[in-house]
Motif scaffolding. Structure first.
Motif, PDB file in Angstrom:
ATOM      1  N   LEU A  32       0.024   9.746  -3.235  1.00  0.00           N
ATOM      2  CA  LEU A  32      -0.593   8.538  -3.903  1.00  0.00           C
ATOM      3  C   LEU A  32      -0.857   8.648  -5.309  1.00  0.00           C
ATOM      4  O   LEU A  32      -0.247   7.879  -6.282  1.00  0.00           O
ATOM      5  N   GLU A  33      -1.133   9.841  -5.907  1.00  0.00           N
ATOM      6  CA  GLU A  33      -1.254  10.105  -7.256  1.00  0.00           C
ATOM      7  C   GLU A  33      -0.140  10.251  -8.124  1.00  0.00           C
ATOM      8  O   GLU A  33      -0.075   9.919  -9.397  1.00  0.00           O
ATOM      9  N   SER A  34       1.051  10.297  -7.280  1.00  0.00           N
ATOM     10  CA  SER A  34       2.233  10.353  -8.341  1.00  0.00           C
ATOM     11  C   SER A  34       2.983   9.280  -7.831  1.00  0.00           C
ATOM     12  O   SER A  34       4.262   9.324  -7.851  1.00  0.00           O
ATOM     13  N   GLY A  35       2.190   8.258  -7.185  1.00  0.00           N
ATOM     14  CA  GLY A  35       3.073   7.017  -7.098  1.00  0.00           C
ATOM     15  C   GLY A  35       3.837   6.929  -5.690  1.00  0.00           C
ATOM     16  O   GLY A  35       4.843   5.827  -5.584  1.00  0.00           O
ATOM     17  N   GLN A  36       3.714   7.791  -4.883  1.00  0.00           N
ATOM     18  CA  GLN A  36       4.436   7.772  -3.386  1.00  0.00           C
ATOM     19  C   GLN A  36       3.636   7.619  -2.265  1.00  0.00           C
ATOM     20  O   GLN A  36       2.664   7.845  -2.406  1.00  0.00           O
ATOM     21  N   ALA A  37       4.465   7.028  -1.313  1.00  0.00           N
ATOM     22  CA  ALA A  37       3.725   6.371  -0.393  1.00  0.00           C
ATOM     23  C   ALA A  37       3.203   7.662   0.657  1.00  0.00           C
ATOM     24  O   ALA A  37       3.820   8.773   0.471  1.00  0.00           O
ATOM     25  N   PRO A  38       2.198   7.649   1.326  1.00  0.00           N
ATOM     26  CA  PRO A  38       1.818   8.698   2.306  1.00  0.00           C
ATOM     27  C   PRO A  38       2.980   8.865   3.071  1.00  0.00           C
ATOM     28  O   PRO A  38       3.877   8.193   3.748  1.00  0.00           O
ATOM     29  N   ALA A  39       2.993  10.329   3.471  1.00  0.00           N
ATOM     30  CA  ALA A  39       4.156  10.808   4.242  1.00  0.00           C
ATOM     31  C   ALA A  39       4.344  10.016   5.663  1.00  0.00           C
ATOM     32  O   ALA A  39       5.450   9.829   5.923  1.00  0.00           O
ATOM     33  N   CYS A  40       3.467   9.704   6.352  1.00  0.00           N
ATOM     34  CA  CYS A  40       3.483   9.021   7.539  1.00  0.00           C
ATOM     35  C   CYS A  40       4.054   7.669   7.330  1.00  0.00           C
ATOM     36  O   CYS A  40       4.940   7.069   8.047  1.00  0.00           O
ATOM     37  N   MET A  41       3.740   6.957   6.138  1.00  0.00           N
ATOM     38  CA  MET A  41       4.133   5.320   5.963  1.00  0.00           C
ATOM     39  C   MET A  41       5.648   5.531   5.137  1.00  0.00           C
ATOM     40  O   MET A  41       6.446   4.899   5.644  1.00  0.00           O
ATOM     41  N   HIS A  42       5.971   6.547   4.586  1.00  0.00           N
ATOM     42  CA  HIS A  42       7.260   6.595   3.942  1.00  0.00           C
ATOM     43  C   HIS A  42       8.067   6.944   4.960  1.00  0.00           C
ATOM     44  O   HIS A  42       9.274   6.479   4.863  1.00  0.00           O
ATOM     45  N   SER A  43       7.794   7.830   6.199  1.00  0.00           N
ATOM     46  CA  SER A  43       8.773   7.902   6.912  1.00  0.00           C
ATOM     47  C   SER A  43       8.966   7.091   8.073  1.00  0.00           C
ATOM     48  O   SER A  43       9.838   7.113   8.919  1.00  0.00           O
ATOM     49  N   CYS A  44       8.074   6.025   8.106  1.00  0.00           N
ATOM     50  CA  CYS A  44       8.136   5.363   9.201  1.00  0.00           C
ATOM     51  C   CYS A  44       9.473   4.464   9.595  1.00  0.00           C
ATOM     52  O   CYS A  44       9.783   3.692   8.691  1.00  0.00           O
ATOM     53  N   VAL A  45       9.934   4.816  10.726  1.00  0.00           N
ATOM     54  CA  VAL A  45      11.138   4.285  11.073  1.00  0.00           C
ATOM     55  C   VAL A  45      11.171   2.661  11.213  1.00  0.00           C
ATOM     56  O   VAL A  45      12.164   1.909  10.780  1.00  0.00           O
ATOM     57  N   GLY A  46      10.060   2.172  11.872  1.00  0.00           N
ATOM     58  CA  GLY A  46      10.156   0.864  12.160  1.00  0.00           C
ATOM     59  C   GLY A  46       9.410   0.041  11.101  1.00  0.00           C
ATOM     60  O   GLY A  46       9.300  -1.369  11.019  1.00  0.00           O
ATOM     61  N   ARG A  47       9.022   0.769   9.936  1.00  0.00           N
ATOM     62  CA  ARG A  47       8.613   0.135   8.815  1.00  0.00           C
ATOM     63  C   ARG A  47       7.247  -0.747   8.858  1.00  0.00           C
ATOM     64  O   ARG A  47       7.291  -1.956   8.578  1.00  0.00           O
ATOM     65  N   ILE A  48       6.534  -0.274   9.813  1.00  0.00           N
ATOM     66  CA  ILE A  48       5.351  -0.963  10.257  1.00  0.00           C
ATOM     67  C   ILE A  48       4.196  -0.883   9.308  1.00  0.00           C
ATOM     68  O   ILE A  48       3.185  -1.604   9.618  1.00  0.00           O
ATOM     69  N   ARG A  49       4.298  -0.037   8.536  1.00  0.00           N
ATOM     70  CA  ARG A  49       3.170   0.340   7.547  1.00  0.00           C
ATOM     71  C   ARG A  49       2.980  -0.087   6.227  1.00  0.00           C
ATOM     72  O   ARG A  49       4.067  -0.328   5.551  1.00  0.00           O
ATOM     73  N   TYR A  50       1.977  -0.906   5.895  1.00  0.00           N
ATOM     74  CA  TYR A  50       1.873  -1.362   4.474  1.00  0.00           C
ATOM     75  C   TYR A  50       0.600  -0.655   4.033  1.00  0.00           C
ATOM     76  O   TYR A  50      -0.480  -0.489   4.663  1.00  0.00           O
ATOM     77  N   LEU A  51       0.769  -0.579   2.567  1.00  0.00           N
ATOM     78  CA  LEU A  51      -0.517   0.061   1.885  1.00  0.00           C
ATOM     79  C   LEU A  51      -0.690  -0.707   0.548  1.00  0.00           C
ATOM     80  O   LEU A  51       0.357  -1.191   0.030  1.00  0.00           O
ATOM     81  N   GLY A  52      -1.902  -0.983   0.350  1.00  0.00           N
ATOM     82  CA  GLY A  52      -2.038  -1.759  -0.986  1.00  0.00           C
ATOM     83  C   GLY A  52      -3.754  -1.700  -1.269  1.00  0.00           C
ATOM     84  O   GLY A  52      -4.613  -1.140  -0.630  1.00  0.00           O
ATOM     85  N   VAL A  53      -4.165  -2.053  -2.355  1.00  0.00           N
ATOM     86  CA  VAL A  53      -5.444  -2.009  -2.873  1.00  0.00           C
ATOM     87  C   VAL A  53      -6.321  -3.199  -2.408  1.00  0.00           C
ATOM     88  O   VAL A  53      -5.675  -4.470  -2.308  1.00  0.00           O
ATOM     89  N   LEU A  54      -7.574  -3.276  -2.027  1.00  0.00           N
ATOM     90  CA  LEU A  54      -8.408  -4.167  -1.589  1.00  0.00           C
ATOM     91  C   LEU A  54      -9.574  -4.160  -2.632  1.00  0.00           C
ATOM     92  O   LEU A  54     -10.106  -2.823  -2.870  1.00  0.00           O
ATOM     93  N   LEU A  55     -10.076  -5.042  -3.171  1.00  0.00           N
ATOM     94  CA  LEU A  55     -11.440  -4.994  -3.929  1.00  0.00           C
ATOM     95  C   LEU A  55     -12.579  -5.530  -2.928  1.00  0.00           C
ATOM     96  O   LEU A  55     -12.256  -6.651  -2.195  1.00  0.00           O
ATOM     97  N   TYR A  56     -13.522  -4.743  -3.069  1.00  0.00           N
ATOM     98  CA  TYR A  56     -14.726  -5.024  -2.099  1.00  0.00           C
ATOM     99  C   TYR A  56     -15.863  -5.088  -2.860  1.00  0.00           C
ATOM    100  O   TYR A  56     -16.072  -4.426  -4.065  1.00  0.00           O
TER     101      TYR A  56
END
Lengths: 289, 497
Positions: free
Chosen positions: B251-275
């Motif tokens: 994440l710190e080097s701008g890459q998606a986590p390994a599980c998300m990056h490799s996801c075949v079905g592209r089911i995973r999304y990652l982003g910031v939420l402010l709370y």
């Protein structure tokens, strides 16, 4: 032969000398009276009834000579061997076994003939001496006796403290030894102060005799200790409740403690995870091995 | 208002094909070490199923998560008194049997076996003891409803289903299942952090990633008990607990986590939420039926001027706020409201959201004609869905069926709309009714369709820049070592200096 010797003045002198030599050097003597007083009189009376052991007047008439000899040599062997009369005696006298007396046969003969010379048990009360009166004890005697018993005050000749082997359930005595008998009720059990005095001053018990061989307890101390034991007996019957034997308390206490501990453990940790979630699944599986 | 940023995730369950690529990617990167063989920071479960470790959702067994206590909440299985009481043994821990004994095979035997009548075989050996083992279980032993009598039929989420409803789920013609990929939820109210007696677990300020400090961990394993998702694992080799780190070095080097990056079905999304961190206790302690709504309330609108000002004041980087505005997670969770948290009743306020699966309706045979759906359309009403709404409600809304139905209706409306766009064989009134019922415009439906089906890598993963320079300055005065070699060493190199 014995009787003849005893009848002469020289004979008596000789017997006294032999007794002295027996006490001093352990040589054998033939004087029945001396040997009797040395070994038997502590527990046995000749006339006057039961003491710690039975009255021995007329014993020669009542018992078979050979049986008497083997009983004197080793009463405990007889008891263990299952001799009915010996066991009956053992039970009658508070299960207090008579110590073994490995005396030479000649000495035993001497004792028996001395007993025979003291009349027969069947009624000749002439010989029977009146039982000695109970000595009077002061409160100081009792207090001093307690100090001696517990070892707060050392025995004059440096003998070991009573407490190291005996226990007495009394107010100021805590946790006496368990090597020898509990003396709380010794006064009653042995039948009076005189018996205690006799036992302390000339003990029939080998272990105790050995312990005090070179460090005898003085007469005053004997009296004081007896006073203390008498007092303990009296207090027991009135004030101090009978404490259950330590072993009993130990087992009952342990049992209750264990149950209480299990209850606490159950309350604290009873609801924890007790087995693997999958253990039932694994049980169902068919092993391939 | 205490505005903070959280890296959050959405997993779209309709897209998951259950290939376990994510799990393998994670294992290869992080947990192929001694002592970590049994750890699956990312795992994919079949639902109905008992998951990994077996029956992890059953907090009567594992005592994970929080429970309401008065006006507030307390840990179910940890805490000061409970910790003291169990100081020598942490109860309710999953044991190795609840996971599985990791194994490999003696492959070398295949090559070195002497010539004989039989084929040489590679026998399984334990990765822990090295001895031959009988393989009894694995991390996904109940994959695709395998071993249903032992696994799927004991799914904890059946608790509200009647026996008949449960039975119908296992009828051959009605059978259905979907996948549930799980990683650490990086919760807003993490039970693991609260339970750690050594204060070794912490939630990173800049992105909310929950981490275990390996130098402070003292092997109490309270986090293993406390995490209701059982995503903290104890490493028997190092004597420390470990968990998903959301690939923070990536994440710190701008890459998606390994599980998300490799996801075949592209089911995973990652982003910031402010709370709003001020509301965490209130959200975690509210009544069970309000849990989902109040959790969704805690996430703030990143376009709101007031929120932005407050965020800046709180030290949230401007680039993070921009990332929050582009966040696909914000769209799924807040704008469209079609993603739900997993088991909100554990009260940890998890940050991993799931778009529930829109499973096919019941098929039927009428007058000898096979209909793919019991209704006249392929995608019938959600009431005829094979998977009872109660089941999904148990997973995602703490039992609130209406909430799940609402989400399912929205998803259904998108399908109707898209079918109309691409095939055009549906009655207009039916589509309009489905759309208006959930208040969905055509634009929104198209947008949902786009982000669900056609999104590019950069749309799926909007990773805020790391701003390492600021992070370092927060813990070390860099000026102190100015002019010296680098920034100094945390641990001196072995060769000495």
């Amino acid at each position: 032969m014995m009787k003849e010797i005893m009848k002469t003045y020289r004979g008596r002198l000789l017997a006294t000398l032999m007794l002295l030599s027996l006490v001093g050097t352990g040589l054998y003597g033939q004087d029945g009276e001396a040997i009797f007083k040395q070994n038997c009189a502590v527990c046995h009376k000749l006339g006057g009834g039961k003491f710690i052991g039975p009255d021995l007047v007329g014993i020669n008439d009542r018992r078979d000579n050979a049986w008497l000899k083997s009983f004197i040599s080793s009463s405990q062997t007889l008891i263990k061997g299952g001799d009915a009369e010996a066991i009956a005696l053992f039970n009658e006298f508070n299960k207090l076994a008579m110590p073994d007396f490995p005396l030479p046969p000649a000495d035993i003969d001497a004792i028996l003939s001395y007993i025979g010379s003291q009349g027969s048990g069947s009624g000749s009360g002439a010989v029977a001496a009146a039982p000695a009166p109970e000595p009077d004890f002061t409160a100081e005697d009792v207090a001093r006796g307690e100090e001696l018993f517990t070892g707060q005050y050392e025995l004059e000749n440096g003998g070991p403290t009573c407490l190291s082997c005996h226990n007495v359930s009394a107010e100021n005595v805590s946790g006496g030894g368990l090597l020898a008998r509990d003396l709380t009720q010794a006064h009653q059990r042995l039948g009076g102060s005189n018996a205690i005095i006799g036992i302390i001053s000339s003990t029939p018990f080998p272990a105790m005799a050995n312990a005090y061989k070179d460090k005898p307890i003085t007469e005053t101390e004997v009296l004081q200790l007896t006073a203390f034991l008498k007092n303990a007996q009296e207090n027991l019957s009135t004030e101090i409740p009978v404490v259950k034997s330590t072993v009993e308390v130990f087992w009952i206490g342990s049992g209750c403690g264990l149950v209480a501990l299990l209850v606490i453990i159950q309350l604290l940790w009873g609801r924890r995870k007790k087995k693997a979630v999958k253990s039932d699944i694994f049980k169902r599986q068919i092993s391939t091995n | 208002m205490d505005v903070r940023s959280q890296v959050a995730m959405v997993f779209h369950l309709d897209k998951c094909i259950g290939c376990h690529t994510c799990s393998i990617a994670c294992k290869n990167v992080w947990t192929d070490r001694r002592g970590a063989e049994y750890m699956w920071w990312n795992n994919v479960e079949t639902k109905p199923g008992t998951g990994y470790p077996t029956r992890w959702e059953d907090q009567e067994v594992y005592k994970g998560g929080w429970e309401a206590s008065g006006n507030s909440i307390s840990l179910k299985g940890a805490g000061k008194l409970k910790g003291l009481k169990n100081i020598f043994h942490n109860p309710h821990l999953p044991v190795l049997e609840d996971y599985y004994e990791p194994w490999t095979y003696k492959y070398q035997d295949l090559f070195t076996a002497p010539e004989g009548d039989d084929q040489p075989t590679a026998r399984p050996v334990s990765l822990i003891t090295g001895e031959e083992v009988e393989v009894q279980s694995g991390p996904n032993w109940d994959d695709d409803l395998g071993g249903s009598p032992d696994y799927a039929r004991h799914d904890v989420n059946f608790k509200d289903l009647s026996a008949a409803e449960q039975e119908s789920l296992f009828q051959l013609e009605r059978m259905t299942f979907h996948y549930l990929p799980r990683i650490c939820n990086h919760c807003l109210n993490p039970a693991c952090v609260a339970s750690c007696p050594s204060a070794a677990i912490y939630k990173r300020g800049e992105d909310g990633v929950v981490l275990i400090n390996q130098e402070r961990c003292r092997a109490w394993r309270m986090c293993v008990t406390a995490c209701p998702y059982k995503k903290s694992y104890y490493n028997w080799n190092t004597g420390k607990s470990e968990k998903c780190i959301l690939c923070y070095p990536r994440l710190e080097s701008g890459q998606a986590p390994a599980c998300m990056h490799s996801c075949v079905g592209r089911i995973r999304y990652l982003g910031v939420l402010l709370y709003d961190a001020d509301k965490i206790q209130q959200v975690a302690s509210c009544a069970e039926k309000d849990l989902v709504d109040s959790q969704l309330d805690i996430y703030l609108d990143p376009f709101d001027e007031k929120v932005i000002r407050q965020a800046e004041k709180n030290g949230v980087a401007a680039s993070t706020i921009t990332a929050a505005q582009k966040s696909p997670v914000y769209k799924y969770v807040k704008e469209w409201g079609i993603a739900l948290p997993l088991h909100p009743e554990f009260r940890t306020v998890p940050n991993l959201f799931y778009v529930p699966p829109l499973l096919p309706a019941m098929a039927s045979v009428q007058d000898g004609v096979y209909n793919e759906s019991s209704s006249e359309y392929l995608w019938g009403g959600i009431e005829t869905s094979r998977l009872p709404m109660k089941y999904l409600a148990s997973l995602f809304t703490a039992g609130d069926e209406e909430k799940v139905k609402e989400v399912m209706k929205k998803l259904m409306a998108v399908r109707f709309h898209r079918r109309n766009e691409t095939v055009g064989d549906m009655e207009v009134e039916r589509i309009e009714k489905a759309m208006s019922e959930v208040g969905m415009s055509k634009e929104m439906a198209d947008e949902i369709f786009r982000l669900t089906s056609l999104a590019t890598f950069d749309e799926r993963f909007v990773i805020p820049p790391a701003h390492r320079e600021e992070s370092i300055e927060m813990i070390e005065a860099t000026a102190d070592v100015k002019g010296e070699t680098g920034f100094g060493f945390k641990d001196k190199p072995a060769r000495g200096l």
